[in-house]
Design a protein around this motif. Sequence first.
Motif, PDB file in Angstrom:
ATOM      1  N   MET A  47      54.757  43.873 -20.501  1.00 15.87           N
ATOM      2  CA  MET A  47      54.105  43.387 -19.299  1.00 15.87           C
ATOM      3  C   MET A  47      53.039  44.415 -18.935  1.00 15.87           C
ATOM      4  O   MET A  47      53.339  45.598 -18.741  1.00 15.87           O
ATOM      5  N   LEU A  48      51.792  43.966 -18.869  1.00 20.77           N
ATOM      6  CA  LEU A  48      50.649  44.826 -18.579  1.00 20.77           C
ATOM      7  C   LEU A  48      50.120  44.450 -17.200  1.00 20.77           C
ATOM      8  O   LEU A  48      49.772  43.287 -16.966  1.00 20.77           O
ATOM      9  N   VAL A  49      50.095  45.421 -16.280  1.00 23.97           N
ATOM     10  CA  VAL A  49      49.706  45.164 -14.900  1.00 23.97           C
ATOM     11  C   VAL A  49      48.455  45.969 -14.577  1.00 23.97           C
ATOM     12  O   VAL A  49      48.448  47.195 -14.712  1.00 23.97           O
ATOM     13  N   LEU A  50      47.404  45.276 -14.139  1.00 28.67           N
ATOM     14  CA  LEU A  50      46.164  45.928 -13.719  1.00 28.67           C
ATOM     15  C   LEU A  50      46.105  45.912 -12.202  1.00 28.67           C
ATOM     16  O   LEU A  50      46.339  44.861 -11.584  1.00 28.67           O
ATOM     17  N   TRP A  51      45.800  47.054 -11.612  1.00 30.76           N
ATOM     18  CA  TRP A  51      45.860  47.211 -10.172  1.00 30.76           C
ATOM     19  C   TRP A  51      44.820  48.211  -9.704  1.00 30.76           C
ATOM     20  O   TRP A  51      44.186  48.886 -10.508  1.00 30.76           O
ATOM     21  N   SER A  52      44.684  48.321  -8.375  1.00 30.62           N
ATOM     22  CA  SER A  52      43.745  49.268  -7.790  1.00 30.62           C
ATOM     23  C   SER A  52      44.252  49.721  -6.427  1.00 30.62           C
ATOM     24  O   SER A  52      44.954  48.978  -5.732  1.00 30.62           O
ATOM     25  N   LEU A  53      43.858  50.928  -6.061  1.00 30.06           N
ATOM     26  CA  LEU A  53      44.179  51.449  -4.739  1.00 30.06           C
ATOM     27  C   LEU A  53      43.571  50.604  -3.630  1.00 30.06           C
ATOM     28  O   LEU A  53      44.108  50.537  -2.528  1.00 30.06           O
ATOM     29  N   THR A  54      42.452  49.957  -3.904  1.00 31.95           N
ATOM     30  CA  THR A  54      41.744  49.170  -2.890  1.00 31.95           C
ATOM     31  C   THR A  54      42.216  47.716  -2.827  1.00 31.95           C
ATOM     32  O   THR A  54      41.690  46.936  -2.046  1.00 31.95           O
ATOM     33  N   CYS A  55      43.197  47.363  -3.630  1.00 27.94           N
ATOM     34  CA  CYS A  55      43.712  45.989  -3.675  1.00 27.94           C
ATOM     35  C   CYS A  55      44.988  45.910  -2.835  1.00 27.94           C
ATOM     36  O   CYS A  55      46.044  46.391  -3.255  1.00 27.94           O
ATOM     37  N   SER A  56      44.879  45.309  -1.646  1.00 29.91           N
ATOM     38  CA  SER A  56      46.043  45.244  -0.760  1.00 29.91           C
ATOM     39  C   SER A  56      47.190  44.444  -1.377  1.00 29.91           C
ATOM     40  O   SER A  56      48.362  44.781  -1.207  1.00 29.91           O
ATOM     41  N   SER A  81      45.499  51.411 -13.717  1.00 28.49           N
ATOM     42  CA  SER A  81      44.704  51.436 -12.501  1.00 28.49           C
ATOM     43  C   SER A  81      43.234  51.319 -12.901  1.00 28.49           C
ATOM     44  O   SER A  81      42.754  52.055 -13.760  1.00 28.49           O
ATOM     45  N   VAL A  82      42.524  50.393 -12.267  1.00 26.09           N
ATOM     46  CA  VAL A  82      41.106  50.200 -12.565  1.00 26.09           C
ATOM     47  C   VAL A  82      40.227  51.058 -11.648  1.00 26.09           C
ATOM     48  O   VAL A  82      39.017  50.904 -11.627  1.00 26.09           O
ATOM     49  N   ASP A  83      40.861  51.969 -10.915  1.00 25.78           N
ATOM     50  CA  ASP A  83      40.118  52.870 -10.040  1.00 25.78           C
ATOM     51  C   ASP A  83      39.329  53.869 -10.871  1.00 25.78           C
ATOM     52  O   ASP A  83      39.600  54.092 -12.051  1.00 25.78           O
ATOM     53  N   ASP A  84      38.375  54.509 -10.239  1.00 31.97           N
ATOM     54  CA  ASP A  84      37.557  55.525 -10.893  1.00 31.97           C
ATOM     55  C   ASP A  84      38.414  56.760 -11.179  1.00 31.97           C
ATOM     56  O   ASP A  84      39.311  57.108 -10.396  1.00 31.97           O
ATOM     57  N   TYR A  85      38.101  57.453 -12.253  1.00 32.49           N
ATOM     58  CA  TYR A  85      38.894  58.618 -12.640  1.00 32.49           C
ATOM     59  C   TYR A  85      38.861  59.721 -11.600  1.00 32.49           C
ATOM     60  O   TYR A  85      39.741  60.576 -11.560  1.00 32.49           O
ATOM     61  N   SER A  86      37.879  59.702 -10.705  1.00 32.32           N
ATOM     62  CA  SER A  86      37.824  60.714  -9.646  1.00 32.32           C
ATOM     63  C   SER A  86      38.960  60.522  -8.634  1.00 32.32           C
ATOM     64  O   SER A  86      39.232  61.400  -7.827  1.00 32.32           O
ATOM     65  N   GLU A  87      39.632  59.380  -8.678  1.00 34.53           N
ATOM     66  CA  GLU A  87      40.726  59.091  -7.756  1.00 34.53           C
ATOM     67  C   GLU A  87      42.103  59.309  -8.385  1.00 34.53           C
ATOM     68  O   GLU A  87      43.107  58.781  -7.904  1.00 34.53           O
ATOM     69  N   ALA A  88      42.148  60.100  -9.435  1.00 29.02           N
ATOM     70  CA  ALA A  88      43.393  60.316 -10.170  1.00 29.02           C
ATOM     71  C   ALA A  88      44.520  60.821  -9.275  1.00 29.02           C
ATOM     72  O   ALA A  88      45.660  60.353  -9.393  1.00 29.02           O
ATOM     73  N   GLU A  89      44.244  61.737  -8.376  1.00 21.95           N
ATOM     74  CA  GLU A  89      45.298  62.276  -7.513  1.00 21.95           C
ATOM     75  C   GLU A  89      45.857  61.209  -6.580  1.00 21.95           C
ATOM     76  O   GLU A  89      47.064  61.135  -6.358  1.00 21.95           O
ATOM     77  N   GLN A  90      44.987  60.358  -6.036  1.00 19.64           N
ATOM     78  CA  GLN A  90      45.457  59.285  -5.165  1.00 19.64           C
ATOM     79  C   GLN A  90      46.280  58.263  -5.947  1.00 19.64           C
ATOM     80  O   GLN A  90      47.273  57.734  -5.446  1.00 19.64           O
ATOM     81  N   VAL A  91      45.871  57.994  -7.175  1.00 18.07           N
ATOM     82  CA  VAL A  91      46.623  57.065  -8.029  1.00 18.07           C
ATOM     83  C   VAL A  91      48.004  57.640  -8.316  1.00 18.07           C
ATOM     84  O   VAL A  91      49.016  56.950  -8.187  1.00 18.07           O
ATOM     85  N   ARG A  92      48.054  58.919  -8.677  1.00 20.50           N
ATOM     86  CA  ARG A  92      49.345  59.567  -8.931  1.00 20.50           C
ATOM     87  C   ARG A  92      50.237  59.497  -7.698  1.00 20.50           C
ATOM     88  O   ARG A  92      51.434  59.221  -7.791  1.00 20.50           O
ATOM     89  N   ALA A  93      49.652  59.771  -6.534  1.00 24.00           N
ATOM     90  CA  ALA A  93      50.428  59.758  -5.288  1.00 24.00           C
ATOM     91  C   ALA A  93      51.000  58.363  -5.015  1.00 24.00           C
ATOM     92  O   ALA A  93      52.155  58.232  -4.598  1.00 24.00           O
TER      93      ALA A  93
END
Length: 161
Positions: A47-56, A81-93
Amino acid sequence: MKNLTLIFCLLSSLFTPLSQGGTLPLQPFGPGSYQTILEQQQNRPLMLVLWSLTCSSCMKEMGMLKKISDRHPELTIVLISVDDYSEAEQVRAMLQKNQLSEMNNWLFSVGNSAQLRYQIDPTWYGELPRTYFYDAAHDRTAVSGVLSAQDYERLIADILP
């Protein structure tokens, strides 16, 4: 081409945190990563899930993904996560907050997200959440949008032996 490889290797080092308490590293998703994931899961359901921090809607599904993982330990779940790599810390959190850090986690690592989306699925235009269900032969079903617990269970039942 050598420069692109060097840049990709340098970016990879940014994504690989010191592993703490069983947490897997956040892997850089770049050209060729999709094929790597499929090869790693050859002859196994996925199961492959694509997501983003900005997707409620994605944020609402995070807790459900943990429950699915607990209910189906035989199923590999890959989160991208389809977020930008600059947001790695937020994605990890966010992954840590939802107890998903131990999963196979990836983060888009190059600026051309359209190119990466195309490698996954030429018919996908970026709507989120986007979930793919692969059976052992890697025939897949793609679903855009929020899924209920019953939808997940039905789609998972279709891919598990």
